[in-house]
Write an enzyme that holds these catalytic residues in place. Structure first.
Site, mmCIF file in Angstrom:
data_model
loop_
_atom_site.group_PDB
_atom_site.id
_atom_site.type_symbol
_atom_site.label_atom_id
_atom_site.label_comp_id
_atom_site.label_asym_id
_atom_site.label_seq_id
_atom_site.Cartn_x
_atom_site.Cartn_y
_atom_site.Cartn_z
ATOM 1 N N SER A 265 56.023 40.985 37.184
ATOM 2 C CA SER A 265 55.415 41.683 38.328
ATOM 3 C C SER A 265 55.233 40.675 39.443
ATOM 4 O O SER A 265 54.879 39.529 39.181
ATOM 5 C CB SER A 265 54.019 42.200 37.981
ATOM 6 O OG SER A 265 54.041 42.889 36.782
ATOM 7 N N GLY B 103 53.293 40.343 43.220
ATOM 8 C CA GLY B 103 52.400 41.020 44.179
ATOM 9 C C GLY B 103 51.848 39.993 45.142
ATOM 10 O O GLY B 103 52.143 38.802 45.021
ATOM 11 N N LYS B 104 50.994 40.453 46.100
ATOM 12 C CA LYS B 104 50.490 39.497 47.089
ATOM 13 C C LYS B 104 49.428 38.600 46.464
ATOM 14 O O LYS B 104 49.222 37.469 46.861
ATOM 15 C CB LYS B 104 49.980 40.192 48.353
ATOM 16 C CG LYS B 104 48.885 41.202 48.116
ATOM 17 C CD LYS B 104 48.556 41.989 49.375
ATOM 18 C CE LYS B 104 47.427 42.963 49.151
ATOM 19 N NZ LYS B 104 47.530 43.693 47.862
ATOM 20 N N GLU B 105 48.748 39.105 45.418
ATOM 21 C CA GLU B 105 47.690 38.317 44.799
ATOM 22 C C GLU B 105 48.226 37.375 43.730
ATOM 23 O O GLU B 105 47.720 36.273 43.555
ATOM 24 C CB GLU B 105 46.702 39.261 44.120
ATOM 25 C CG GLU B 105 45.335 39.161 44.727
ATOM 26 C CD GLU B 105 45.102 40.351 45.633
ATOM 27 O OE1 GLU B 105 45.163 40.178 46.859
ATOM 28 O OE2 GLU B 105 44.918 41.452 45.100
ATOM 29 N N ALA B 106 49.208 37.866 42.962
ATOM 30 C CA ALA B 106 49.651 37.093 41.795
ATOM 31 C C ALA B 106 51.070 37.473 41.439
ATOM 32 O O ALA B 106 51.605 38.468 41.920
ATOM 33 C CB ALA B 106 48.736 37.390 40.608
ATOM 34 N N GLU C 274 48.816 37.420 25.864
ATOM 35 C CA GLU C 274 49.766 38.091 24.982
ATOM 36 C C GLU C 274 50.706 38.958 25.824
ATOM 37 O O GLU C 274 50.252 39.602 26.784
ATOM 38 C CB GLU C 274 48.965 38.972 24.029
ATOM 39 C CG GLU C 274 49.737 39.903 23.148
ATOM 40 C CD GLU C 274 48.799 40.917 22.473
ATOM 41 O OE1 GLU C 274 47.569 40.923 22.758
ATOM 42 O OE2 GLU C 274 49.303 41.706 21.657
ATOM 43 N N ASP D 235 39.103 48.683 38.694
ATOM 44 C CA ASP D 235 40.358 48.962 39.396
ATOM 45 C C ASP D 235 41.268 49.783 38.494
ATOM 46 O O ASP D 235 42.463 49.515 38.379
ATOM 47 C CB ASP D 235 41.050 47.652 39.814
ATOM 48 C CG ASP D 235 42.270 47.932 40.712
ATOM 49 O OD1 ASP D 235 43.147 47.049 40.819
ATOM 50 O OD2 ASP D 235 42.353 49.060 41.262
ATOM 51 N N TYR E 295 48.429 52.423 37.620
ATOM 52 C CA TYR E 295 49.174 51.169 37.841
ATOM 53 C C TYR E 295 48.706 50.079 36.884
ATOM 54 O O TYR E 295 49.461 49.173 36.538
ATOM 55 C CB TYR E 295 48.979 50.682 39.283
ATOM 56 C CG TYR E 295 49.669 51.538 40.323
ATOM 57 C CD1 TYR E 295 49.117 52.757 40.721
ATOM 58 C CD2 TYR E 295 50.889 51.159 40.884
ATOM 59 C CE1 TYR E 295 49.750 53.560 41.658
ATOM 60 C CE2 TYR E 295 51.532 51.963 41.826
ATOM 61 C CZ TYR E 295 50.952 53.164 42.202
ATOM 62 O OH TYR E 295 51.590 53.970 43.124
ATOM 63 N N ASP F 144 45.073 43.751 33.852
ATOM 64 C CA ASP F 144 44.484 43.400 35.152
ATOM 65 C C ASP F 144 42.971 43.531 35.168
ATOM 66 O O ASP F 144 42.418 44.415 35.823
ATOM 67 C CB ASP F 144 45.089 44.268 36.244
ATOM 68 C CG ASP F 144 46.390 43.668 36.669
ATOM 69 O OD1 ASP F 144 47.197 44.365 37.288
ATOM 70 O OD2 ASP F 144 46.598 42.490 36.344
HETATM 71 N N1 1L7 Z 1 48.492 41.283 33.764
HETATM 72 C C1 1L7 Z 1 49.461 41.874 33.853
HETATM 73 C C2 1L7 Z 1 50.616 42.563 34.090
HETATM 74 C C3 1L7 Z 1 51.619 42.850 33.218
HETATM 75 C C4 1L7 Z 1 51.741 42.494 31.796
HETATM 76 C C5 1L7 Z 1 52.905 42.898 31.142
HETATM 77 C C6 1L7 Z 1 53.064 42.602 29.821
HETATM 78 N N2 1L7 Z 1 52.140 41.931 29.135
HETATM 79 C C7 1L7 Z 1 51.000 41.528 29.740
HETATM 80 C C8 1L7 Z 1 50.773 41.787 31.084
HETATM 81 C C9 1L7 Z 1 50.786 43.113 35.463
HETATM 82 O O1 1L7 Z 1 51.859 43.523 35.830
HETATM 83 N N3 1L7 Z 1 49.726 43.202 36.288
HETATM 84 C C10 1L7 Z 1 49.869 43.880 37.567
HETATM 85 C C11 1L7 Z 1 50.395 42.968 38.604
HETATM 86 C C12 1L7 Z 1 50.151 41.590 38.522
HETATM 87 C C13 1L7 Z 1 50.669 40.773 39.519
HETATM 88 C C14 1L7 Z 1 51.377 41.318 40.577
HETATM 89 C C15 1L7 Z 1 51.622 42.696 40.623
HETATM 90 C C16 1L7 Z 1 51.116 43.514 39.645
#
Ligand code: 1L7
Length: 250
Positions: A56, A58-61, A144, A188, A192, A204
């Site tokens: 993933s 995004g603007k934060e992470a 994990e 939150d 999503y 998240d």
């Molecule tokens: N934690 C987490 C996430 C996935 C994940 C998948 C598989 N295993 C663990 C975590 C995730 O996408 N979070 C949302 C996100 C984070 C950063 C930017 C955009 C959106």
């Protein structure tokens, strides 16, 4: 730049492979100095043995796929530059666990990373399906991996669900356990931030707050409203007031 070559060489010698071409591209604009130090430390501690592509962004992470001795990891890297500084302070201020946070942007991001680790640990201890937190360092959180063969489970909004009513009730059960046992409000919750594969998983948790946070009940109402808004398209939903009463009630 040349510091990346040095970094690559060093982590390569540690048996960590940058497995994925677009990691290199993403690395160039994502891995600032602080991130490289944290990554290097986690590699040095043998907590990461391979770094894969972004899951993933995004603007934060950004979340990358990773491995430790063949086991999947999610490597969540909070950006220091573009993070939504103001929004984060709203969640941190009022949370006794982090009131001593330095006002600097870096200090805030490090506190946030630590907060997500401790929130995930509390959710995990309460038996709520969520990624088990494994380690953190500065702005990096290891957890994990929820997925199969480097493919993360889909977000609920993209998943194929047989029985929406059952999944809705299951998630309400998680919210209740999060409240009563982990003493947290997600703050939150949405389609999503829920992954789905045979059952829902909460992800998240960085913004999750303890029940003594001044905005805890407002965030709880918002979470329930969000769930009802989404699930009302697919199944009957319960009355928000009723849900809050049973949840918060004795
Ligand atoms: N934690 C987490 C996430 C996935 C994940 C998948 C598989 N295993 C663990 C975590 C995730 O996408 N979070 C949302 C996100 C984070 C950063 C930017 C955009 C959106």
């Amino acid at each position: 730049g040349e510091e990346y070559e040095r970094f690559d060489r060093e982590i390569e010698t540690m048996g960590v492979r940058i497995k994925d071409a677009d990691t290199v591209k993403v690395r160039d604009d994502v891995f600032d100095e602080v991130t490289l130090i944290a990554l290097y430390k986690l590699v040095h501690k043998k907590l990461i043995s391979a770094i894969g592509g972004p899951i993933s962004t995004g603007k934060e992470a950004n979340v990358f796929y990773g491995e430790r001795d063949g086991r999947g990891l999610a490597i969540k890297i909070y950006r220091i530059q573009t993070a939504n500084f103001k929004a984060m302070t709203e969640y941190l201020a009022g949370d006794r666990r982090f009131s001593s946070v330095r006002g600097t942007r870096k200090g805030l991001i490090f506190a946030w990373t630590k907060k997500e680790f401790s929130n995930l640990a509390r959710a995990h201890e309460a038996g709520i399906p969520a990624p088990e937190p494994l380690a953190f360092d500065r702005n990096i959180l290891l957890m994990e991996f929820l997925g199969e063969d480097e493919m993360p489970y889909p977000q609920l909004r993209n998943a194929e669900v047989e029985d929406y009513g059952a999944v809705y009730r299951e998630i309400l059960g998680y919210v209740e356990r999060l409240y009563r046992e982990a003493r947290l409000v997600h703050a939150d919750l949405s389609e999503y931030n829920i992954l789905y594969h045979e059952k829902p998983y909460l992800i998240d948790m960085g913004q999750a707050v303890t029940l003594d946070h001044p905005r805890a009940s407002a965030f709880l109402v918002r979470d329930i409203k969000n769930l009802n808004r989404y699930f009302s398209r697919y199944c009957d939903v319960a009355d928000e007031e009723e849900i809050i009463k049973t949840l918060v009630g004795t």
